[in-house]
Write an enzyme that holds these catalytic residues in place. Structure first.
Site, short mmCIF file in Angstrom:
data_model
loop_
_atom_site.label_atom_id
_atom_site.label_comp_id
_atom_site.label_asym_id
_atom_site.label_seq_id
_atom_site.Cartn_x
_atom_site.Cartn_y
_atom_site.Cartn_z
CD GLU A 183 37.44 -52.77 -29.64
OE1 GLU A 183 37.63 -53.30 -30.75
OE2 GLU A 183 37.84 -51.63 -29.35
CG HIS A 223 40.27 -54.69 -24.79
ND1 HIS A 223 41.56 -54.24 -24.99
CD2 HIS A 223 39.48 -53.59 -24.95
CE1 HIS A 223 41.53 -52.95 -25.27
NE2 HIS A 223 40.28 -52.52 -25.24
CG HIS A 266 41.44 -49.31 -21.66
ND1 HIS A 266 40.35 -48.46 -21.76
CD2 HIS A 266 41.38 -50.13 -22.75
CE1 HIS A 266 39.66 -48.75 -22.86
NE2 HIS A 266 40.25 -49.77 -23.46
CD GLU A 294 56.99 -66.54 -9.62
OE1 GLU A 294 55.77 -66.60 -9.76
OE2 GLU A 294 57.65 -67.26 -8.85
CG HIS A 345 43.05 -49.02 -27.12
ND1 HIS A 345 42.11 -48.71 -28.08
CD2 HIS A 345 42.36 -49.65 -26.14
CE1 HIS A 345 40.91 -49.12 -27.68
NE2 HIS A 345 41.05 -49.70 -26.50
P1 13P Z 1 32.87 -51.28 -25.65
O1 13P Z 1 32.14 -50.43 -24.64
O2 13P Z 1 32.18 -51.29 -26.99
O3 13P Z 1 33.12 -52.66 -25.11
O4 13P Z 1 34.29 -50.62 -25.93
C1 13P Z 1 35.18 -50.42 -24.87
C2 13P Z 1 36.61 -50.44 -25.32
O5 13P Z 1 37.48 -50.68 -24.52
C3 13P Z 1 36.92 -50.20 -26.74
O6 13P Z 1 38.22 -50.61 -27.06
ZN ZN Z 2 39.58 -50.54 -25.30
#
Ligand code: 13P
Ligand code: ZN
Length: 269
Positions: free
Chosen positions: A115, A138, A140, A168, A209
């Site tokens: 990413e 980033h 999940h 908040e 995602h």
């Molecule tokens: P990477 O292992 O390449 O960082 O990918 C993980 C991920 O969350 C892809 O969106």
């Molecule tokens: Zn991801």
């Protein structure tokens, strides 16, 4: 050279990534983090001759000469604290912005996250808005992800729902959250789309995602995602129940005044 594992930015990165894993936001290799560093922060620990050069497969000319500590692709967040040199890398964007010089890390022959386009393009956009921006993160988180299956992806509606879930929220992310529909991850296209969304908010949800956050440091960026995820958790607890009370727009306006923040234009009545 001093031991890079003793650099304060390195220990903070490892602690943050471990904390993200402990929050359940980063199963397997899920998630990635990039921390921009100044040459003065890096100089006593690494630099000079590159270990190897890694093509970016896109152009990030604006970041030429910039240093980033970045998680490796396919690497598990749970392992970072035990083997930082295999799971993290310190890169410098080479002249022309088409490749990265590896200064430390990815010791098993690996490379930066898939990413990286979304990270570097988001850094470029956030630096335009706030020259103090240093982090793109980033992950999940389950409740934000769950919410994208049952809630409208309209950015104003999504933001207003989160603001109404905890008092908040509007203080922590007055700029709201932007939302991308499902797109193929790891591509330049999703990178560009994410960066464009970063022009107006520090949080960008990737439907079905995960989420991206940006901020001046690791704590602030972690806290942004943590707050949005808490709000999404409350939403997922109540969404199927009759709503009896909420935080009104009038009360959200009171919070703007009390905490000296300005809600995203046009998002409150
Ligand atoms: P990477 O292992 O390449 O960082 O990918 C993980 C991920 O969350 C892809 O969106
Ligand atoms: Zn991801």
């Amino acid at each position: 050279m001093k031991d890079i594992l003793n650099a304060s930015w390195m220990t903070e990165m490892i602690r943050t990534i471990t904390n993200m894993y402990n929050h359940g936001w980063d199963e397997r290799n899920g998630g990635n983090v990039s921390l921009m560093l100044e040459e003065s922060q890096v100089a006593e620990y690494a630099g000079g001759e590159a270990l190897r050069s890694i093509p970016l497969n896109f152009r990030a000319a604006e970041l030429e000469g910039r240093y980033f500590l970045v998680t490796g692709t396919g690497k598990y967040f749970k392992n970072v604290q035990y083997a930082p040199e295999q799971n993290l890398g310190l890169i410098r964007i080479a002249q022309g912005g088409e490749s990265a010089e590896l200064l430390w890390g990815y010791a098993d022959g690996g490379k930066f996250t898939s990413e990286l386009p979304a990270h570097l393009m988001s850094h470029i956009e956030r630096l335009r808005v706030n020259p103090g921006n240093r982090v793109v993160m980033h992950c999940h988180p389950a409740n934000l992800l769950a919410m994208t299956y049952v809630h409208s992806l309209d950015e104003k509606k999504f933001t207003r729902t989160l603001w109404q879930m905890c008092t908040e929220c509007i203080v922590v992310f007055p700029d709201g959250v932007n939302v991308l529909p499902w797109m193929l991850c790891g591509t330049e296209e999703i990178g560009r789309a994410t960066a464009q969304k970063m022009q107006t908010a520090r949080l960008v949800v990737w439907a079905q995602h995960g989420i991206y956050g940006a901020g001046a440091d690791l704590d602030e960026t972690f806290g942004l995602i943590e707050t949005a995820e808490k709000a999404a958790e409350i939403y997922m607890k109540i969404a199927h129940l009759p709503l009896v009370n909420t935080i009104t727009d009038e009360q959200l306006h009171q919070l703007e005044g009390r905490f000296d923040v300005k809600a995203r234009e046009g998002y409150l009545s």
